[in-house]
Scaffold this motif. Structure first.
Motif, mmCIF file in Angstrom:
data_model
loop_
_atom_site.group_PDB
_atom_site.id
_atom_site.type_symbol
_atom_site.label_atom_id
_atom_site.label_comp_id
_atom_site.label_asym_id
_atom_site.label_seq_id
_atom_site.Cartn_x
_atom_site.Cartn_y
_atom_site.Cartn_z
ATOM 1 N N ALA A 125 13.218 5.007 -5.805
ATOM 2 C CA ALA A 125 13.123 4.877 -4.419
ATOM 3 C C ALA A 125 11.791 5.617 -3.897
ATOM 4 O O ALA A 125 11.541 6.826 -4.296
ATOM 5 N N HIS A 126 11.169 5.177 -3.066
ATOM 6 C CA HIS A 126 10.188 5.661 -2.292
ATOM 7 C C HIS A 126 10.021 5.307 -0.719
ATOM 8 O O HIS A 126 10.506 4.271 -0.286
ATOM 9 N N ARG A 127 9.191 6.022 -0.080
ATOM 10 C CA ARG A 127 9.137 5.516 1.320
ATOM 11 C C ARG A 127 7.639 5.696 1.646
ATOM 12 O O ARG A 127 6.999 6.619 1.604
ATOM 13 N N LEU A 128 7.238 4.667 2.240
ATOM 14 C CA LEU A 128 5.897 4.475 3.043
ATOM 15 C C LEU A 128 5.737 4.575 4.369
ATOM 16 O O LEU A 128 6.551 4.034 4.887
ATOM 17 N N ARG A 129 4.624 5.262 4.546
ATOM 18 C CA ARG A 129 4.527 5.508 6.280
ATOM 19 C C ARG A 129 3.226 5.162 6.422
ATOM 20 O O ARG A 129 2.049 5.405 5.929
ATOM 21 N N ILE A 130 2.872 3.958 7.199
ATOM 22 C CA ILE A 130 1.757 3.405 7.761
ATOM 23 C C ILE A 130 1.614 3.056 9.144
ATOM 24 O O ILE A 130 2.440 2.904 10.034
ATOM 25 N N GLU A 131 0.503 3.696 9.694
ATOM 26 C CA GLU A 131 -0.214 3.565 10.941
ATOM 27 C C GLU A 131 -1.285 2.578 10.802
ATOM 28 O O GLU A 131 -1.990 2.567 10.328
ATOM 29 N N PHE A 132 -0.837 1.420 11.971
ATOM 30 C CA PHE A 132 -1.964 0.491 11.958
ATOM 31 C C PHE A 132 -1.892 -0.295 13.338
ATOM 32 O O PHE A 132 -1.227 0.309 14.228
ATOM 33 N N THR A 133 -2.857 -0.870 13.357
ATOM 34 C CA THR A 133 -3.272 -1.710 14.772
ATOM 35 C C THR A 133 -3.380 -3.254 14.344
ATOM 36 O O THR A 133 -4.321 -3.535 13.636
#
Length: 885
Positions: A125-133
């Motif tokens: 298990a992993h967690r991605l954090r993505i900031e995008f527009t």
């Protein structure tokens, strides 16, 4: 009327039917669903579990900033993750608690983003954090805006449409149906707006600058294309049904017009809960009226979006019969909440599992709640249209290979919807309603929240019905084409026997190479005319012979018009059936006429054979019978444009149809939602297009009265009268139609007037309509429809084609990829000559995608078929008319 059939060993006139099954060419269904074996572009080594998404839509700048946290399961160690994204910029991508940002590589052609990490992610298990527009689009893909008129000025609504592969335009994701996950959405929007998502709102919190944060409950596991978000000046009416809050959401001031839709949804939910044997699992279901943006509706789980005119009903502007379409589309989309949303096809090659079933269920539901509509009988044209497509060499199997998004988009066609519906209806009648329902219940229970293939459905139905469903169904889903059953009777003394032989029905130009043969296993309903309720069924695979009553008795194949096949009768059978035409049920009469016209289209019969049948149809026959005739007549009229045969042809058609109209009259009795009322409107529309001077004059007189007193023109006649006025419009009338469109805030009224103006046959007015499509005035939803109307009803296809070529870039920017990949090719079917087929092939934009190239091939074939029919049929029809005179 519902056809009830017996088992393959059935009674026929006291005799037993012996089935002759030729065991050749058997087709086997695919294996059951396997996630790892599912087609698609994305690797199965990383699987999303949950998306937590925060979006901040900016309706002015048309930007969509967002932050998402995705819980994923890594099945094999990897330093690279590839998922889908379109027109998205990335501020940062991190994994777990690390502050180290991944490198981001975008592939615009593949519509993907690849994240490369300095260290591989271990299995687990992993967690991605993505900031995008992302972007807010002008056209109806991804998240898009809709500007609509109100009494206080133009307002802007934001909404989504993601099927088949446009969730990637809102947030980065694994945008393939097999990657099911849960979604927890939060949005930041102006305080005066309402946001609607898949699930109920759990919390609202005021922020600075007149903003608020709205949080929604997490969804169950679902595919990305079912995500929904609508934001605008909205209001909602609700009702409770089986523990579920059902709502109709509309722009401010219009929610009350959703009462019929709300009432329909309440009773449909209870009926579907019982039919599927699995209760609707979400706490709420909203029906959302979008005043533009896309035609039709989209089955987002818990938040179905509808084009406004397909959901709201206002007796002041809608004909009473509009309730039929509203109920049908609600039933279709609500059926998807189970067939498509709860249980989802694994890949787009099985799209028909969603659409064919929902289309069938919508008609079944209408028969349940509104039997007076006779929805199967009056909806006969859906199957006929599919068979017309399926008879061509460019047809495709119901289950077709889908390589990419452009091919998935063009799969939403009549083969998928209408052939799928027809097959399901045929199978239900073969198995019996109870056994079929039991199989569906087992299928739903076994696969809830998961993905399936067609084979999973066949196995469930086969176990429930104890009949060989898989081979029958697979022969219709895994190969293209329409079965042709040749039927002829022969007498032996006083007894008669019927020989049935299977072949392939093909519509192709005269010089085209032959198509390969096909073999089907076909449940064929056979019996004397007028006995559809007790029809006998033979399972045909090859050829067989059955008893057929006494010598000379009219024996009908495809009794009740349930089967998906054409029938070509030999001389003896044809003569007996033509004589017995008045004794046939309306469904059999429609089927007999439709097959007769199809034989003309295929070059297997002369036009005189069909026209002779039409001559024997009474003026008081049923609406679907005359609708079939109107369809054939209209096709001949379109082909005769700029041909010397047209004047005589139009005089003949007008004279034949006027006898029917004169029986009904302009003001005949009718509830406003009955077949006579609907046929009256169809006849006015058609006779106006044919140039009937009396109809045109009366339509103009009534329209002038309407301008003075809107109540003087019944709602049931407004579309037809306005259309006729539009065709014959001068500049003053044209301007009046546009003024009416511009001042109305009611979607169906605006469409009525815009389309009537686009039908004007004056070339100067056609130019004006085309120029209008380049402005921001025309709703994007109807832009292509207006151009198509200029070409078809306005009879200015060359003018419109020249306009499309000169203004392609501007129109593509307004309409998006669908304009390039689908509309252009479909538009070119207005022509029937080789020059225009060559011009289409040479128009570079339509060759950009594999889906677009497939559409070009289909359009070229339609053009060639039309050219062949024009050259072959029009002189023969002209000769028949002159001889008759």
């Amino acid at each position: 009327m519902k056809l009830k059939v017996t088992a393959p060993l059935a009674r026929y006139c006291g005799a037993m039917i012996v089935m002759m099954i030729v065991v050749t060419g058997a087709v086997r269904a695919e294996p059951v669903f396997s996630f790892d074996a599912t087609p698609g572009k994305l690797s199965k080594t990383v699987v999303p579990i949950n998306y937590s998404i925060e979006l901040r839509p900016d309706a002015e700048s048309l930007t969509l900033p967002g932050v998402e946290v995705i819980d994923i399961e890594v099945r094999e160690p990897t330093a690279r993750l590839t998922l889908n994204a379109v027109n998205t910029t990335f501020a940062s991508v991190t994994a777990d608690d690390s502050l180290e940002r991944a490198d981001v590589a975008l592939d615009a052609a593949a519509e993907t983003a690849t994240f490369t990490f300095a260290q591989p992610l271990a299995a687990g298990a992993h967690r991605l954090r993505i900031e995008f527009t992302a972007r807010i689009n002008k056209f109806d893909r991804g998240f898009f805006f809709v500007d609509y008129p109100t009494d206080s000025g133009v307002k802007r609504l934001l909404t989504s449409k993601l099927e088949p592969a446009d969730a990637r335009r809102i947030f980065p994701c694994w945008d393939e149906p097999a990657f099911k996950a849960s979604f927890k959405l939060t949005v930041v929007i102006p305080r005066h707006l309402l946001a609607v998502g898949n699930m109920p709102i759990t919390k609202e919190e005021s922020l600075e600058a007149n903003l608020k944060q709205v949080a929604f409950a997490a969804t169950p596991k679902m595919s990305t294309y079912l995500f929904v978000l609508t934001v605008g000046e909205l209001e909602r009416i609700t009702a409770e049904a089986d523990g579920v809050t059902i709502g109709v959401v509309a722009t401010t001031g219009k929610a009350a017009q959703g009462q019929f839709a709300l009432d329909s949804a309440v009773k449909l939910l209870a009926w579907f809960n019982d039919y599927f044997g699995v209760k609707y699992p979400l706490p709420k279901l909203d029906l959302i009226a979008v005043p533009g943006g896309f035609g039709g509706a989209m089955e987002n789980w818990g938040g179905i979006t509808f084009f406004e005119s397909r959901l709201l009903f206002d007796p002041a502007t809608n004909p009473d019969s509009a309730r039929r379409g509203i109920f049908s589309i609600i039933a279709h989309e609500m059926a998807h909440q189970w067939f498509g949303d709860l249980v989802t096809m694994a890949w787009w090659d099985n799209l028909w599992l969603n659409e064919g079933f929902a289309t069938w269920m919508a008609t079944k539901a209408a028969e349940q709640f509104y039997p007076q509509w006779q929805s199967w009988l009056n909806g006969y044209g859906a199957k006929q249209f599919a068979m017309g497509l399926d008879a061509r060499r460019t047809s495709h199997p119901i289950q077709q290979p889908i390589a990419n998004e452009s091919e998935a988009m063009i799969a939403f066609d009549a083969i998928t919807y209408n052939k799928g519906q027809a097959l399901i209806r045929m199978l239900e009648n073969y198995l019996g309603e109870a056994a079929f329902r039991d199989g569906i219940r087992a299928y739903m229970s076994a696969h809830a929240y998961g993905n399936t293939t067609t084979a999973d459905l066949w196995r469930a139905l086969e176990r429930a019905g104890h009949k060989p469903v898989t081979d029958i169904a697979a022969s219709f889903t895994e190969q293209d084409g329409v079965p042709l059953i040749s039927a002829e009777t022969a007498c032996n003394g006083d007894a008669q026997r019927l020989t049935l032989r299977q072949g392939r029905f093909v519509i192709a130009p005269a010089r085209a190479a032959a198509l390969p043969p096909r073999n089907w296993q076909i449940p064929v309903a056979v019996g004397p005319v007028g006995t559809a309720q007790s029809a006998d069924v033979v399972l045909l695979h090859g050829s067989t012979e059955v008893p057929a009553g006494s010598c000379g008795e009219a024996t009908k194949v495809n009794l009740g018009d349930i089967g998906y096949y054409r029938v070509e009768y030999g001389p003896a059978s044809m003569a007996a059936l033509a004589k017995a035409l008045p004794q046939m049920s309306p469904a059999d009469r429609v089927n007999f006429l439709a097959d007769g016209w199809a034989m003309v289209q295929a070059g297997r019969a002369e036009p005189s054979s069909y026209l002779g049948l039409v001559e024997n149809i009474g003026v008081d026959d049923r609406r679907p019978v005359w609708d079939q005739i109107i369809t054939a007549f209209s096709a001949l009229n379109r082909l005769s444009r700029d041909r010397p045969e047209r004047p005589a042809l139009q005089r003949y058609i007008s004279a034949r149809l006027r006898t029917v109209f004169d029986r009904l009259g302009w003001d005949g009795s009718g509830s406003g939602d009955d077949d006579n009322t609907l046929l009256r409107g169809s006849l006015i529309w058609t006779l106006g297009e044919l140039g009937d001077e009396a109809i045109i004059a009366e339509a103009k007189r009534r329209f002038a009265g309407f301008l003075s007193d809107p109540q003087s023109l019944p709602g049931a006649l407004r579309d037809s009268v306005t259309h006729v006025v539009g065709i014959t419009a001068d500049r003053a009338t044209y301007d009046t139609l546009l003024t009416l469109a511009r001042k109305s805030t009611v979607t169906n009224e605006r469409l009525r007037y815009y389309y009537a103006a686009a039908a004007a046959r004056d070339p100067a007015l056609a130019h004006a309509t085309l120029a209008l499509t380049l402005t921001d005035e025309v709703p994007g939803t109807i832009l292509t429809g207006l151009i198509g109307s200029v070409a078809s009803s306005g009879e200015q296809p060359d003018l419109a084609w020249d306009f499309l070529q000169k203004n392609y870039d501007a129109l593509f920017a307004k309409q998006g990829p669908q304009f390039r990949d689908q509309f252009i090719a479909n538009f070119m079917t207005n022509f029937s000559d080789e020059r225009h087929a060559a011009e289409l092939a040479a128009f570079a934009p339509v060759q950009a995608t594999s889906g677009g190239r497939a559409m070009v091939g289909r359009a070229q074939e339609v053009i060639a078929i039309s050219a062949d029919l024009k050259a072959r049929a029009l002189p023969a029809v002209d000769a028949w008319i002159k001889a008759r005179k």
